[in-house]
Motif scaffolding. Sequence first.
Motif, PDB file in Angstrom:
ATOM      1  N   UNK A  24       5.290  27.602  78.590  1.00 18.51           N
ATOM      2  CA  UNK A  24       6.564  26.904  78.788  1.00 18.51           C
ATOM      3  C   UNK A  24       7.138  25.416  77.652  1.00 18.51           C
ATOM      4  N   UNK A  25       6.034  25.071  78.048  1.00 19.22           N
ATOM      5  CA  UNK A  25       5.740  23.509  77.703  1.00 19.22           C
ATOM      6  C   UNK A  25       5.479  23.412  75.493  1.00 19.22           C
ATOM      7  N   UNK A  26       4.816  24.861  75.353  1.00 20.39           N
ATOM      8  CA  UNK A  26       4.313  24.804  74.158  1.00 20.39           C
ATOM      9  C   UNK A  26       5.513  25.311  73.435  1.00 20.39           C
ATOM     10  N   UNK A  27       6.771  26.140  74.269  1.00 19.80           N
ATOM     11  CA  UNK A  27       7.825  26.821  73.596  1.00 19.80           C
ATOM     12  C   UNK A  27       9.012  25.465  73.137  1.00 19.80           C
ATOM     13  N   UNK A  28       9.055  24.460  74.698  1.00 20.59           N
ATOM     14  CA  UNK A  28       9.776  23.477  74.261  1.00 20.59           C
ATOM     15  C   UNK A  28       9.346  22.325  73.196  1.00 20.59           C
ATOM     16  N   UNK A  29       8.109  22.246  73.601  1.00 22.95           N
ATOM     17  CA  UNK A  29       7.309  21.039  71.611  1.00 22.95           C
ATOM     18  C   UNK A  29       8.391  21.288  70.383  1.00 22.95           C
ATOM     19  N   UNK A  30       8.008  22.486  70.104  1.00 24.23           N
ATOM     20  CA  UNK A  30       7.974  23.408  69.188  1.00 24.23           C
ATOM     21  C   UNK A  30       9.470  23.133  68.924  1.00 24.23           C
ATOM     22  N   UNK A  31      10.733  23.899  69.789  1.00 26.65           N
ATOM     23  CA  UNK A  31      12.088  23.336  69.753  1.00 26.65           C
ATOM     24  C   UNK A  31      11.825  22.200  69.483  1.00 26.65           C
ATOM     25  N   UNK A  32      12.053  20.997  70.191  1.00 30.82           N
ATOM     26  CA  UNK A  32      12.396  19.554  70.133  1.00 30.82           C
ATOM     27  C   UNK A  32      11.572  18.921  68.695  1.00 30.82           C
ATOM     28  N   UNK A  33      10.522  19.451  68.180  1.00 35.06           N
ATOM     29  CA  UNK A  33       9.968  19.084  67.032  1.00 35.06           C
ATOM     30  C   UNK A  33      10.822  19.923  65.592  1.00 35.06           C
ATOM     31  N   UNK A  34      11.667  20.838  66.142  1.00 36.74           N
ATOM     32  CA  UNK A  34      12.371  21.900  64.595  1.00 36.74           C
ATOM     33  C   UNK A  34      13.565  21.012  65.155  1.00 36.74           C
ATOM     34  N   UNK A  35      14.371  20.461  66.194  1.00 39.74           N
ATOM     35  CA  UNK A  35      16.083  20.056  65.840  1.00 39.74           C
ATOM     36  C   UNK A  35      15.348  18.485  65.497  1.00 39.74           C
ATOM     37  N   UNK A  36      14.131  17.379  65.890  1.00 37.41           N
ATOM     38  CA  UNK A  36      13.876  16.378  65.710  1.00 37.41           C
ATOM     39  C   UNK A  36      13.806  16.524  64.119  1.00 37.41           C
ATOM     40  N   UNK A  37      12.999  17.572  63.264  1.00 41.83           N
ATOM     41  CA  UNK A  37      13.138  17.749  61.625  1.00 41.83           C
ATOM     42  C   UNK A  37      14.448  17.642  60.944  1.00 41.83           C
TER      43      UNK A  37
END
Length: 506
Positions: free
Chosen positions: A373-386
Amino acid sequence: RASKIVYWLETKYEILPEVCGSFENWKEAPSAAYDFDLLWCDTAIAADRFVKLKLYQKMNHFVGMSSITRKNNLGRNLLRMRKQFPKEYKFFPDTWILPTDLSDFKAQFNAKNKTFIVKPDNGCQGKGIFLVRDLEKVPMDFSTTYVAQRYIHRPFLLDGFKFDLRLYVFVVGCDPLRIFLHKRGLVRLASEPYVEPTGKNIGQAMVHLTNYAINKMNPDFVENTNPDDARDGHKRSWEAVQDHLRSCGHDVDQLVAEIEDLIVKTLIAVQPSLSHFYHSCQPEDVENAMCFEILGFDVMLDHKLQPWLLEVNHAPSFAAESELDQVVKTEVLTDSFVLLNFSPDERRRKKREAREKMEQRAMGVSTKQSMEERAVLEQQIARERTVWEDAHLGRFKRLYPSEAKEREYLQVHDAAVGIWEMLMGGTSRRSVRLTEAPPEDGDGRPDAEGKQERRKAAGEPKSEKEKEAPKRTPEQVREVVERLMAGCSARPRPGERGRRRGSKGA
């Protein structure tokens, strides 16, 4: 406070409060103990200070960035990467760490007419730098560590003067790396016309060294009076010089691409260690947004217009001694603070979430987030931030990450992880990437940590590797951090601890 962004500055530079005060809803904190959003310090910030920060606070240094900002650490880390990628990491001069590499360095003097530049590993502003051509002139009493580099004999010249570039690189994340290069930069000229080094002139610092702190002491030093003029003064605008080079028929686009490439590769070399320190200090943070750093990359061009990395500065000067300084540094700082995306709403959200977690723990109803769950959340945040960053770049250019860049540097990054794991004696935390799904293994749990948890749940015995790796004490952890930041292995060589104890008791 509810609608303001609060900053606390520990700086000697007048331009910092000027830029911060130019933002409409920003205000200065009355003390360091105040609930600030931004902490700026001219010097490095200790890990224990970073540990105490709240998730909505940001500071302007990464713990462990000394892995490239100290000259000896930069040399060690880049040399390790060069062993695996000789062609990819040929952008820095041949380097020796003294006294460690003294015997190999002595052998270089077998050939005639070679010149080397020697620098103290923790020096700045040109202090303690000297050129040598004779073995007898190399200091043998090493009370400090030195870095020796092969001197670039045929530098590209501007109006007959040697020069280097001060480029402003903005790092706003370490997992994944988030790297930006500002279009503004400085071209710093030596204040005496260049001549090739000989035994008679190697002591003429204002011929061979381009440091501003040295050359401004020359009575013949000329300050820039027109930032748009590529031939005005001994400090010039990088943008203006690029235009001048284009007008002379040089391939500036290729030059800039090579500079951008060396910046990314330099930071990738230490990404695993930056990520390790970051997550060790702030294990709850999933946004990769509590640290940022404006690095000063110093680059020299040779006669073929090939860029060479000289050093990386963790605290580039923000003194504004001329109109050019004021223009360049104001834009760098302003664009940096915009890209950090300070928001009172985000602060309130994080404070609310922190309160809710504390209440859940007190009631005994808190649920632990799985690694998947953390890995999915981190990737989602990274994409949105980009996406957000790309819409607010100002005069910055994104160097990393992007889907194309992650693929381009994948092999290099994997090698850096491998080197880190060798030094650390363990498994590195898997990096967050934009281009792939969060890693799964069998039942959907990420990487090695998932395997350990499954074995534990199934009642399986520990592996031999786990048995051999007892948990480190706090004193051992501190020792590991110190060794890794110095570019050494986390595990002392056999007998090293014994020698230390013996020398201490002797």
